[in-house]
Design an enzyme around this catalytic site. Structure first.
Site, short mmCIF file in Angstrom:
data_model
loop_
_atom_site.label_atom_id
_atom_site.label_comp_id
_atom_site.label_asym_id
_atom_site.label_seq_id
_atom_site.Cartn_x
_atom_site.Cartn_y
_atom_site.Cartn_z
CE LYS A 1 73.70 31.84 8.93
NZ LYS A 1 74.75 30.88 8.72
CG PHE B 1 78.69 39.61 4.91
CD1 PHE B 1 78.81 40.11 6.18
CD2 PHE B 1 79.25 38.38 4.62
CE1 PHE B 1 79.49 39.42 7.16
CE2 PHE B 1 79.95 37.67 5.58
CZ PHE B 1 80.07 38.19 6.86
NE ARG C 1 81.89 32.35 14.03
CZ ARG C 1 80.60 32.21 13.82
NH1 ARG C 1 80.15 31.93 12.64
NH2 ARG C 1 79.77 32.32 14.83
NE ARG D 1 82.03 37.31 10.16
CZ ARG D 1 81.05 37.72 10.97
NH1 ARG D 1 80.34 36.85 11.63
NH2 ARG D 1 80.79 38.99 11.11
NE ARG E 1 75.79 33.96 19.36
CZ ARG E 1 76.17 33.46 18.18
NH1 ARG E 1 75.47 33.69 17.11
NH2 ARG E 1 77.25 32.71 18.10
P1 AMP Z 1 75.98 31.30 12.28
O1 AMP Z 1 77.38 30.85 12.01
O2 AMP Z 1 74.95 30.27 12.00
O3 AMP Z 1 75.85 31.98 13.61
O4 AMP Z 1 75.65 32.45 11.23
C1 AMP Z 1 76.42 33.60 11.09
C2 AMP Z 1 77.42 33.39 9.98
O5 AMP Z 1 76.78 33.44 8.71
C3 AMP Z 1 78.43 34.49 9.89
O6 AMP Z 1 79.48 34.29 10.80
C4 AMP Z 1 78.91 34.40 8.45
O7 AMP Z 1 80.00 33.48 8.39
C5 AMP Z 1 77.75 33.75 7.73
N1 AMP Z 1 77.15 34.58 6.68
C6 AMP Z 1 76.84 34.16 5.44
N2 AMP Z 1 76.27 35.12 4.71
C7 AMP Z 1 76.22 36.22 5.49
C8 AMP Z 1 75.72 37.56 5.30
N3 AMP Z 1 75.16 37.95 4.16
N4 AMP Z 1 75.83 38.41 6.35
C9 AMP Z 1 76.37 38.03 7.53
N5 AMP Z 1 76.85 36.78 7.76
C10 AMP Z 1 76.78 35.88 6.76
#
Ligand code: AMP
Length: 586
Positions: free
Chosen positions: A252, A342, A272, A257, A419
């Site tokens: 991650k 990704f 995003r 994004r 989600r």
């Molecule tokens: P969160 O923002 O904490 O909900 O985590 C999801 C975000 O992780 C996504 O919107 C991406 O911006 C980020 N991300 C980073 N690496 C990846 C990956 N390998 N696959 C999907 N999302 C990723």
């Protein structure tokens, strides 16, 4: 279409607080609307002219709108301003003053939706010198031909205060009822919205071509797909269970994004939140243009700032901070971005959003030419919680936030705009600032690249273990050195240079250059984390894990006063780590 139909519907919608009634009014309006303008009507009901990603906004300042109302009604700006103090709303005031207008022009044509839309569009597009007057003229022209009620809504629309509260989902409900054959068809409409982000296009398609056409709706280059989001769980076991026993786990990355749309040489990058951010990442666009080997593609990537001299990933705040400070061009030089791809959602005419993830990943791997700055996300496929945990620690060690674990089952489609449990993130929930500096021993170094060619890109640092009388690596530090430091370092370290790892140094990392453990420097880190790579405190907190200092920075202090045995000890690092956990827990 007469604008009065819209104004009447707005009035009714405004009068109700019930969503069902609101939907009914909207259904009636949509049914009355000629199909060729239905997209425009949909945008207007939301106070817009285009879908958000186009970036053209209505909005004019209230001051300008007051001038237009004054001109159209023959009253002074002062009178209008005084009345606003009473009504609290320029729309209301405009309605009132238009009612008072004595001289009715009998030749005025009724206001049409087309004319209102075109005029607002011209207003939104006029910029630069003289545009203020132009906007006032356009608006005054509309208001002169408007009924009092129409004037109210036109004014509210242009000042961005329409606020009817018609959410995207209400529009989708209304479309399902009006043209889809019933509310149960909403899921198809919702999906088409999620893959186009364009309610107007969805409305036009279902009105003109029917629900069957919506079922076959496909992604389209230039229209951002609403992002799929991840749920979160706290342990590898829970994650594997939820994903059916097996998953692909990916780093991650901690960046921004990006959804990149490529059509030959033309690139658009969406954030995003679906804004067009192409201009903010000229380097990101270039990387996409060069290394995505498909004529047409929509791919998703995390855009991460990388230190060009050490190759280390920077925490995202640093890039934001730098961008604000120096502007895009300078930031690009200081911290060029890397793209970690990704997902592939569309490749050369094929919509992949309904394909299972392993298929999408295959397409992705096929079209990405990997380089230093373009990578497909690091991943493993596993059914073993321990392996997952290890991979997680490795991700953190390498500057990532944790993992995103993804379903590899047959139904692992790209859930646009949702989600769900097909993606589950696994992050450290403990995270805190390191508050003390540490004094670490320089045991090795890595050659620099770019600006740092000829000197060191980073130093390998170790803590002292008095029990075994050895030095155990704890971090790789490439930040905080001035140009002068960098010039001085190779000379300063030359006399300690040895051809191989020193027998008192414990390291699983292969340095380019090794030193006799002698020189101590002071460093400050962001936090201490578990790490499978560093030898410090290996197996102390957890089996097969050591401790690492994340995002270390040289403070500028060479601790010439200290011998290597006076450096921070492994035990002290363990205590700092435990203290940090307590702090978060408390
Ligand atoms: P969160 O923002 O904490 O909900 O985590 C999801 C975000 O992780 C996504 O919107 C991406 O911006 C980020 N991300 C980073 N690496 C990846 C990956 N390998 N696959 C999907 N999302 C990723």
């Amino acid at each position: 279409m007469e604008y009065s139909l819209i104004a009447d519907a707005y009035e009714k919608i405004e009068a109700t607080t019930k969503r069902l009634e609101m939907t009914d009014h909207l259904v009636r309006l949509l049914k009355e609307t000629p199909k060729d303008v239905i997209d425009k009507v949909v945008y207007l009901t939301q106070g817009k002219l285009y879908p958000d990603f186009i970036g053209i906004e209505i909005g004019i300042a209230e001051k300008l709108a007051i001038r237009a109302v004054a001109r159209a009604t023959g009253h002074s700006e002062k009178e209008i301003e005084e009345d606003i103090r009473e009504t609290g709303d320029l729309g209301e005031t405009a309605q009132k003053f238009l009612r008072k207008k004595t001289q009715v022009s009998f030749f005025s044509k009724p206001l049409t939706v087309e004319r209102v839309y075109e005029t607002l569009d011209k207003m939104a597009r006029s910029t630069g010198a003289g545009s203020m007057d132009l906007k006032i003229n356009f608006l005054a022209g509309l208001l002169s031909d408007a009924s009092p009620k129409e004037a109210k809504y036109v004014v509210r629309t242009v000042t961005g205060s329409l606020r009817l509260g018609i959410a995207d989902m209400t529009v989708l409900d209304a479309l399902a009822i009006a043209f889809g054959g019933g509310k149960e068809t909403r899921e198809y409409l919702e999906r088409s919205y999620n893959i186009s982000s364009d309610l107007g296009r969805v409305a036009k398609t279902v009105a003109e071509e029917g629900i069957e056409s919506i079922k076959e709706f496909e992604v389209s280059l230039g229209e951002p797909i609403r992002p799929m989001l991840a749920e979160r769980l706290g342990s590898p076991t829970e994650i594997l269970e939820k994903l059916g026993g097996k998953c692909t786990a990916e780093y991650k990355y901690d960046g921004e994004r990006i959804q990149a749309h490529k059509k030959e040489d033309q690139i658009i990058l969406f954030s995003r939140r679906l804004e067009d951010i192409t201009d903010q990442y000229p380097d990101g666009s270039e990387l996409t243009r060069k290394h995505v080997k498909a004529k047409e593609a929509i791919i998703e990537a995390e855009c991460v700032a990388v230190d060009p001299d050490t190759g280390e990933m920077k925490p995202f705040q640093e890039l934001m901070h730098r961008r604000r400070k120096y502007g895009v061009k300078k930031a690009m030089e200081e911290y060029p971005v890397s793209l970690f791809m990704f997902d592939a959602l569309y490749v050369d005419g094929k919509d992949l959003t309904l394909e299972p993830y392993p298929v999408r990943r295959q397409h992705l791997e096929k079209i990405i030419e990997q380089t230093d700055h373009v990578k497909v996300s690091e991943h493993i496929i596993t059914d073993d919680p321990e392996e997952l945990e290890k991979f997680f620690e490795k991700a953190v060690e390498n500057g990532c936030e944790g993992l995103v674990c993804k379903s590899v089952n047959g139904d692992s489609v790209y859930q646009a705009g949702a989600r769900g449990w097909l993606w589950i993130k696994y992050k450290r929930d403990y995270k805190s600032e390191m508050t003390d500096t540490v004094d670490l021993v320089v045991v090795g170094a890595f050659h620099g690249r770019g600006k740092r060619a000829g000197t060191y890109g980073a130093l390998l640092l170790a803590a002292y273990d008095p029990d075994e009388d050895v030095f155990k690596t704890v971090t790789k530090c490439g930040t905080g050195f001035t140009d002068e430091d960098l010039k001085k370092l190779p000379k300063m370290m030359e006399k300690y240079r040895i051809p191989h790892r020193h027998p008192r140094v414990i390291s699983t990392i292969e340095a380019d250059v090794w030193f006799e453990p002698t020189v101590v420097i002071e460093a400050m880190g962001a936090e201490i984390t578990l790490s499978p790579i560093h030898a410090c405190a290996m197996d102390v907190i957890r089996k097969d894990s050591g401790l690492a200092i994340r995002f270390p920075r040289f403070t500028g202090n060479y601790r010439l006063d200290k011998s290597a045995e006076d450096a921070t000890t492994v035990q002290e690092v363990v205590e700092m780590y435990r203290g940090q956990l307590k702090k978060v827990a408390g």
